[in-house]
Design an enzyme around this catalytic site. Structure first.
Site, mmCIF file in Angstrom:
data_model
loop_
_atom_site.group_PDB
_atom_site.id
_atom_site.type_symbol
_atom_site.label_atom_id
_atom_site.label_comp_id
_atom_site.label_asym_id
_atom_site.label_seq_id
_atom_site.Cartn_x
_atom_site.Cartn_y
_atom_site.Cartn_z
ATOM 1 N N CYS A 69 0.850 -1.199 0.000
ATOM 2 C CA CYS A 69 0.000 0.000 0.000
ATOM 3 C C CYS A 69 0.885 1.249 0.000
ATOM 4 O O CYS A 69 1.848 1.332 0.765
ATOM 5 C CB CYS A 69 -0.903 -0.007 1.230
ATOM 6 N N CYS A 73 0.517 5.194 6.831
ATOM 7 C CA CYS A 73 -0.090 5.015 8.165
ATOM 8 C C CYS A 73 0.924 4.317 9.088
ATOM 9 O O CYS A 73 1.338 3.175 8.822
ATOM 10 C CB CYS A 73 -1.360 4.187 8.042
ATOM 11 N N CYS A 76 0.658 0.603 10.294
ATOM 12 C CA CYS A 76 0.161 -0.441 9.389
ATOM 13 C C CYS A 76 1.237 -1.333 8.792
ATOM 14 O O CYS A 76 2.162 -0.857 8.125
ATOM 15 C CB CYS A 76 -0.661 0.185 8.269
ATOM 16 N N CYS A 113 -16.548 -9.179 6.095
ATOM 17 C CA CYS A 113 -15.859 -7.913 5.816
ATOM 18 C C CYS A 113 -14.634 -8.176 4.963
ATOM 19 O O CYS A 113 -13.822 -9.048 5.297
ATOM 20 C CB CYS A 113 -15.405 -7.259 7.118
ATOM 21 N N CYS A 144 -19.488 -6.137 4.065
ATOM 22 C CA CYS A 144 -18.777 -4.919 4.451
ATOM 23 C C CYS A 144 -17.476 -4.884 3.675
ATOM 24 O O CYS A 144 -16.872 -5.937 3.448
ATOM 25 C CB CYS A 144 -18.491 -4.931 5.950
ATOM 26 N N CYS A 204 -19.269 1.985 9.008
ATOM 27 C CA CYS A 204 -18.476 1.402 10.085
ATOM 28 C C CYS A 204 -17.260 2.313 10.210
ATOM 29 O O CYS A 204 -16.465 2.407 9.268
ATOM 30 C CB CYS A 204 -18.066 -0.020 9.700
ATOM 31 N N ARG A 276 -17.461 -2.187 18.260
ATOM 32 C CA ARG A 276 -16.711 -3.433 18.032
ATOM 33 C C ARG A 276 -15.388 -3.448 18.766
ATOM 34 O O ARG A 276 -14.567 -2.534 18.633
ATOM 35 C CB ARG A 276 -16.454 -3.652 16.541
HETATM 36 N N1 SAM Z 1 -6.514 0.581 3.168
HETATM 37 C C1 SAM Z 1 -7.788 0.872 3.646
HETATM 38 C C2 SAM Z 1 -7.811 2.065 4.586
HETATM 39 O O1 SAM Z 1 -6.849 2.298 5.277
HETATM 40 O O2 SAM Z 1 -8.837 2.753 4.611
HETATM 41 C C3 SAM Z 1 -8.481 -0.311 4.311
HETATM 42 C C4 SAM Z 1 -7.673 -1.285 5.149
HETATM 43 S S1 SAM Z 1 -6.939 -0.639 6.647
HETATM 44 C C5 SAM Z 1 -5.880 -1.956 7.126
HETATM 45 C C6 SAM Z 1 -8.300 -0.632 7.820
HETATM 46 C C7 SAM Z 1 -8.026 -0.168 9.214
HETATM 47 O O3 SAM Z 1 -7.305 -1.144 9.940
HETATM 48 C C8 SAM Z 1 -7.216 1.086 9.417
HETATM 49 O O4 SAM Z 1 -7.945 2.250 9.228
HETATM 50 C C9 SAM Z 1 -6.798 0.955 10.869
HETATM 51 O O5 SAM Z 1 -7.738 1.610 11.701
HETATM 52 C C10 SAM Z 1 -6.811 -0.552 11.116
HETATM 53 N N2 SAM Z 1 -5.448 -1.052 11.379
HETATM 54 C C11 SAM Z 1 -4.469 -1.243 10.484
HETATM 55 N N3 SAM Z 1 -3.349 -1.667 11.073
HETATM 56 C C12 SAM Z 1 -3.609 -1.769 12.394
HETATM 57 C C13 SAM Z 1 -2.845 -2.128 13.534
HETATM 58 N N4 SAM Z 1 -1.550 -2.484 13.433
HETATM 59 N N5 SAM Z 1 -3.434 -2.108 14.744
HETATM 60 C C14 SAM Z 1 -4.735 -1.740 14.856
HETATM 61 N N6 SAM Z 1 -5.508 -1.382 13.817
HETATM 62 C C15 SAM Z 1 -4.959 -1.374 12.596
HETATM 63 FE FE1 SF4 Z 2 -2.706 1.365 3.410
HETATM 64 FE FE2 SF4 Z 2 -2.582 0.279 5.808
HETATM 65 FE FE3 SF4 Z 2 -2.989 2.901 5.576
HETATM 66 FE FE4 SF4 Z 2 -4.942 1.152 4.820
HETATM 67 S S1 SF4 Z 2 -4.150 1.474 6.875
HETATM 68 S S2 SF4 Z 2 -4.231 2.962 3.714
HETATM 69 S S3 SF4 Z 2 -3.666 -0.544 4.067
HETATM 70 S S4 SF4 Z 2 -1.134 1.788 4.954
#
Ligand code: SAM
Ligand code: SF4
Ligand code: DTB
Length: 349
Positions: A69, A73, A76, A113, A144, A204, A276
């Protein structure tokens, strides 16, 4: 009859004052500052006014496109900017997704989901994604998706395909947000939520705690969610999963009671929404789960994996449900925030 089905019809009563969209930061911070017992009493009282306190909704999560990606973030494991050892995978074939959805339905999940590690979906990916929505719905599951930012057109396409919920998290407070993500803005996220609502889908949206934020930031996140024009029907509260290789890998432990407080405040601010207990459960013991359910959590992800990180074994969740007398919620019933359910209000049963 389930708790919510027995509530009054929308419009038949004045909205009770506990459904509000004008929370001030001071009010939300004051909730966090209550004594633990006072906060839990208030949250649990509202919980049983709006829901059967002994039912928990069960969703299953599948990563339909993993890793690589472009976003940054900081939490992530799927960002291409961090070396987390994750093997990227392309968008899954439709039949492979349906196979997983059938298994989820057999295990008792009511909602499926699907998550993709995208900044936003490319228009060329939409036909495949829309076919997944239609196929999963035909299995009788609620659907979802979480695919990143959506345009108005993409939101409409997903709604027309029958997508029930779209997950898009605000993640943290507006003030702390820039410390965590720089490649998209808070406003971008709010805009996507607006497109999802305008297209008629359920929302959500929640966030992550334990990222080094202050209590005031947790208050800020929940205030933002509660002050949306309509409350998200589902509010995931994630505890950070510290993944080696991400900038937050060495983040300090959050006091577990702070996590429970966040659940309780979410329940008070959004009493008719499902809250949740989301990522991070692998590190929580049974007592912590039980406290979260008491504080107002009434939904979980079921199954041994979240998107890329581990989740408790399904059997462990079911065993705890049995010990606590919790039943999996049969199906999601309509969101009618107009009236609490007297059956559960102050009831001891
Ligand atoms: N890429 C898309 C986005 O960010 O909108 C969808 C997938 S993203 C992995 C969905 C959510 O997972 C993120 O917004 C975050 O809140 C949660 N998430 C991701 N990594 C995480 C982590 N290490 N611990 C807790 N929540 C996490
Ligand atoms: Fe990409 Fe992870 Fe951020 Fe979703 S949360 S946009 S998968 S880096
Ligand atoms: C949400 O709020 N939590 C889920 C879901 N929405 C998509 C994702 C949690 C991901 C945890 C890290 C991982 O497994 O990659």
């Amino acid at each position: 009859m389930s708790a919510i089905e027995s509530r009054r019809e929308p419009g038949s009563a004045q909205a009770p004052s506990d459904i509000r969209h004008d929370w001030t930061r001071g009010e939300v911070e004051a909730l966090f500052a209550l004594t633990f017992n006072d906060l839990l009493f208030r949250a649990h009282s509202l919980h049983r006014a709006y829901f059967d306190p002994n039912q928990v909704q069960v969703s299953t999560l599948l990563s339909i496109k993993t890793g690589a990606c472009p976003e940054d973030c900081a939490y992530c494991p799927q960002s291409t900017r961090y070396d987390t050892g994750l093997e990227p995978e392309q968008l899954m074939a439709i039949e492979a997704v349906l196979e997983q959805a059938r298994a989820a339905a057999d295990s008792g999940a009511t909602r499926f989901c699907m998550g993709a590690a995208w900044r936003s979906p490319k228009d060329r990916d939409m036909p495949q994604v829309l076919a997944m929505v239609k196929g999963v719905k035909e299995l009788g599951l609620e659907t979802c998706m979480t695919l990143g930012m959506l345009t108005e057109k993409q939101a409409d396409q997903l709604a027309q395909a029958g997508l029930d919920y779209y997950n898009h998290n605000l993640d943290t407070s507006p003030e702390y947000y820039g410390d965590i993500i720089t490649t998209r803005t808070y406003k971008d996220r709010l805009d996507t939520l607006g497109h999802v609502r305008d297209a008629g889908m359920k929302i959500c949206s929640g966030g992550i705690v334990g990222m080094g934020e202050e209590q005031a930031d947790r208050a800020g996140l929940l205030q933002q969610l509660a002050n949306l024009p309509e409350h998200p029907e589902s509010v995931p509260i994630n505890m950070l999963v510290r993944v080696p290789g991400t900038p937050l890998e060495d983040e300090a432990d959050l006091d577990p009671f702070e996590f429970i407080r966040a659940i309780a405040v979410a329940r008070i601010l959004m009493p008719a929404s499902h809250v949740r207990l989301s990522a991070g459960r692998e590190e929580m013991n049974e007592q912590m789960h039980a406290l979260a359910y008491f504080a107002g959590a009434n939904s979980i992800f079921y199954g041994e994996k979240l998107l890329t990180t581990p989740n408790p074994e399904g059997n462990d969740d079911l065993a705890l449900f049995a010990r606590l007398g919790i039943q999996p919620e049969k199906r999601q019933v309509c969101h009618e925030p107009e009236a609490p359910n007297p059956q559960f209000y102050n009831a001891a049963s």
